[in-house]
Design an enzyme around this catalytic site. Structure first.
Site, short mmCIF file in Angstrom:
data_model
loop_
_atom_site.label_atom_id
_atom_site.label_comp_id
_atom_site.label_asym_id
_atom_site.label_seq_id
_atom_site.Cartn_x
_atom_site.Cartn_y
_atom_site.Cartn_z
N HIS A 55 -12.38 -26.22 -15.40
CA HIS A 55 -13.94 -26.34 -15.89
C HIS A 55 -14.92 -26.08 -14.63
O HIS A 55 -16.03 -25.83 -14.99
CB HIS A 55 -14.31 -27.50 -16.63
CG HIS A 55 -13.64 -27.79 -17.80
ND1 HIS A 55 -12.88 -28.94 -17.88
CD2 HIS A 55 -13.29 -27.07 -18.99
CE1 HIS A 55 -12.22 -29.15 -18.90
NE2 HIS A 55 -12.51 -27.97 -19.67
N ASP A 246 -7.28 5.27 -0.03
CA ASP A 246 -7.16 4.00 -0.41
C ASP A 246 -7.87 2.86 0.05
O ASP A 246 -7.79 1.64 -0.48
CB ASP A 246 -5.52 3.79 -0.54
CG ASP A 246 -4.81 4.86 -1.59
OD1 ASP A 246 -5.52 5.32 -2.20
OD2 ASP A 246 -3.69 4.73 -1.35
N ASP A 248 -6.91 1.70 3.23
CA ASP A 248 -5.82 0.72 3.71
C ASP A 248 -5.30 1.21 4.85
O ASP A 248 -4.16 0.78 5.42
CB ASP A 248 -5.01 0.14 2.75
CG ASP A 248 -4.00 1.28 2.17
OD1 ASP A 248 -4.26 2.45 2.40
OD2 ASP A 248 -3.19 1.15 1.25
N CYS A 249 -5.68 2.58 5.24
CA CYS A 249 -5.11 3.08 6.37
C CYS A 249 -4.88 2.13 7.56
O CYS A 249 -3.97 1.89 8.21
CB CYS A 249 -5.76 4.68 7.15
SG CYS A 249 -5.07 5.31 8.16
N SER A 293 1.90 6.34 5.71
CA SER A 293 1.83 6.27 7.02
C SER A 293 3.08 5.85 7.44
O SER A 293 3.71 6.17 8.44
CB SER A 293 0.98 5.48 7.31
OG SER A 293 -0.42 5.75 7.10
N THR A 340 -5.12 16.19 8.05
CA THR A 340 -4.20 15.07 8.24
C THR A 340 -4.02 14.80 9.62
O THR A 340 -4.58 15.34 10.52
CB THR A 340 -2.74 15.78 7.41
OG1 THR A 340 -2.29 16.49 8.43
CG2 THR A 340 -3.27 16.14 5.91
N MET A 341 -3.17 13.71 9.65
CA MET A 341 -2.43 13.42 10.90
C MET A 341 -2.07 14.48 11.85
O MET A 341 -1.92 14.56 13.26
CB MET A 341 -1.76 12.18 10.87
CG MET A 341 -0.31 12.28 10.19
SD MET A 341 0.80 11.03 9.91
CE MET A 341 1.20 10.72 11.78
N PRO A 401 -8.56 9.48 8.82
CA PRO A 401 -8.18 8.42 9.54
C PRO A 401 -6.82 8.34 10.15
O PRO A 401 -6.51 7.88 10.98
CB PRO A 401 -8.16 7.43 8.16
CG PRO A 401 -8.02 7.98 6.92
CD PRO A 401 -8.88 9.46 7.40
#
Length: 418
Positions: A55, A246, A248-249, A293, A340-341, A401
């Site tokens: 509760h 996302d 989260d890289c 990645s 991109t990378m 990133p």
């Protein structure tokens, strides 16, 4: 029970017996709020509440935020603590039914992780988990948390639990159908680059040219500095990945870096053989890093390991970088200019090819500088590959990133070698 013809007093007797073997404990990350009212209690971002009331009542203790595995261990250890008046007594060979209850605001992914860790904990105690139920059965509004319930069960109780029901909220169970149960698990050792110990490598014969002790020490320093730099840049990379990715890289690359540091600490990377070491890094990225990645870095290191089989020196590492870039281009599907990378990697490879072979220090500085400049330029590029290519161009305001991560790694390498 009633459908089987049991009388009311018999049903009460059996339920009371079951209650004596039924124990529950909860853990939450956030409190709940009755609409229009403030939270029932407060928690810091790095805290968890153990033993909360459904509760919204505060619990028996406050814990530092930790992993699911550790949180489950804390919950069960408290539940089984012999000093507690109400405690669960588990013995080897006991059959139990596990209920993992969503307190309201926990994602399905997190529920699955908690259920896995709970099963593993019980099995580590040589207890047979015969049924597992999971779902939002007793919620506390929007509270992010779970409760774990264990019922020690005999065959009769199991048959009652398995009985058909029309209750719409009752979930189907995971059912262990093994006729016999053994607590002894067969350990299977996989021969992979990650588990290949140095002693095994020496016995099998090393691949490619070898580094002396001094070279191996420098190689280790390069890996340590690169991993620590990536870990230190986690939040920056996550921020760059928000909106067009996302988000989260940085976390993904940081996780992989932590596993590489762990492998170095356990001497599971063959620092004397660059070819072996690169292949081992590939294996770690594939199995531990996760996401796109992990796949791309695994491809890169696998290709790069081929180039260092035949000889050393800057020529060897120039070929290694070029082969890695071409592999990512081939299997990743991106081209230079796609944001991109690959943009940072290709710029680094081009700068490497334009340097003479005499100055390691000068070469790594130029390579790192080229990668950094290319990464910064991705902020002005149109995304044509990767997650960013699917979102509005209004999100393309920051450097990519992945490219930034490459620049961070190469800058770390240059600090060690220059």
């Amino acid at each position: 029970m009633a459908e089987e013809g049991l009388q009311l007093d018999e049903i009460v007797h059996k339920l009371n017996g079951a209650l004596e073997n039924l124990h529950t404990i909860g853990m939450c990350l956030t409190p709940c709020s009755i609409p229009g009212c403030p939270p029932s209690f407060t928690l810091e971002a790095n805290e968890m509440e153990l033993g909360l009331g459904v509760h919204g009542e505060a619990g028996v203790s406050r814990q530092k935020l930790t992993t699911s595995n550790e949180a489950v261990s804390i919950m069960f250890n408290h539940m089984c603590n012999p000093e507690n008046t109400s405690r669960l007594l588990l013995s080897k060979g006991d059959q139990v039914i596990l209920l993992v209850n969503n307190l309201g605001g926990t994602s399905q992914l997190e529920m699955n992780v908690v259920a896995r860790d709970a099963i593993r904990w019980l099995e580590s105690c040589n207890v047979f988990v015969v049924r597992v139920f999971m779902g939002p059965l007793m919620t506390s509004l929007e509270m992010a948390g779970v409760s774990l319930t264990i019922l020690k069960a005999n065959d009769e109780i199991i048959s009652f639990v398995d009985a058909e029901t029309m209750a719409p909220g009752w979930p189907r169970s995971y059912q262990n159908t093994s006729e016999t149960y053994t607590t002894k698990r067969t350990e299977v050792t996989l021969l992979s680059a990650r588990t290949l110990k140095l002693s095994n490598i020496h016995k099998q014969g090393q691949i490619g040219y070898l580094l002396d002790d001094g070279g191996a020490t420098v190689f280790k320093s390069v890996l340590l500095e690169a991993c620590r730099s990536v870990i230190g840049s986690r939040d920056l990379l996550n921020d760059l990945d928000c909106g067009c990715g996302d988000g989260d890289c940085g976390s993904t690359l940081s996780d992989g870096s932590h596993h590489i540091l762990g492998a170095l600490a356990k001497h599971d990377i063959d620092l004397c053989s660059p070819s072996n070491a690169l292949f081992q890094l590939s294996d770690i990225c594939q199995k531990e890093m996760g996401g796109s990645s992990g796949a791309l870095y695994s491809i890169f290191f696998t290709a790069a390991s081929v180039a260092v089989k035949e000889g050393g020196g800057l020529d060897c590492w120039r070929r290694s970088l070029s082969l890695g870039v071409e592999a990512i281009r081939k299997y990743g599907g991106a081209e230079e200019g796609d944001r991109t990378m690959l943009d940072a990697l290709k710029a680094a490879a081009d700068a490497f090819n334009q340097c003479d072979n005499n100055s390691v220090s000068g070469t790594v500085i130029k390579v790192a500088k080229a990668a950094k400049e290319a990464a910064e330029m991705t902020a002005k590029m149109t995304a044509k590959a990767g997650r960013a290519s699917y979102v509005s161009s209004s999100h393309w305001t920051k450097p990519d990133p992945g490219a930034t991560a490459v620049a961070i790694i190469l800058e770390a390498i240059s600090r060690v070698l220059s």
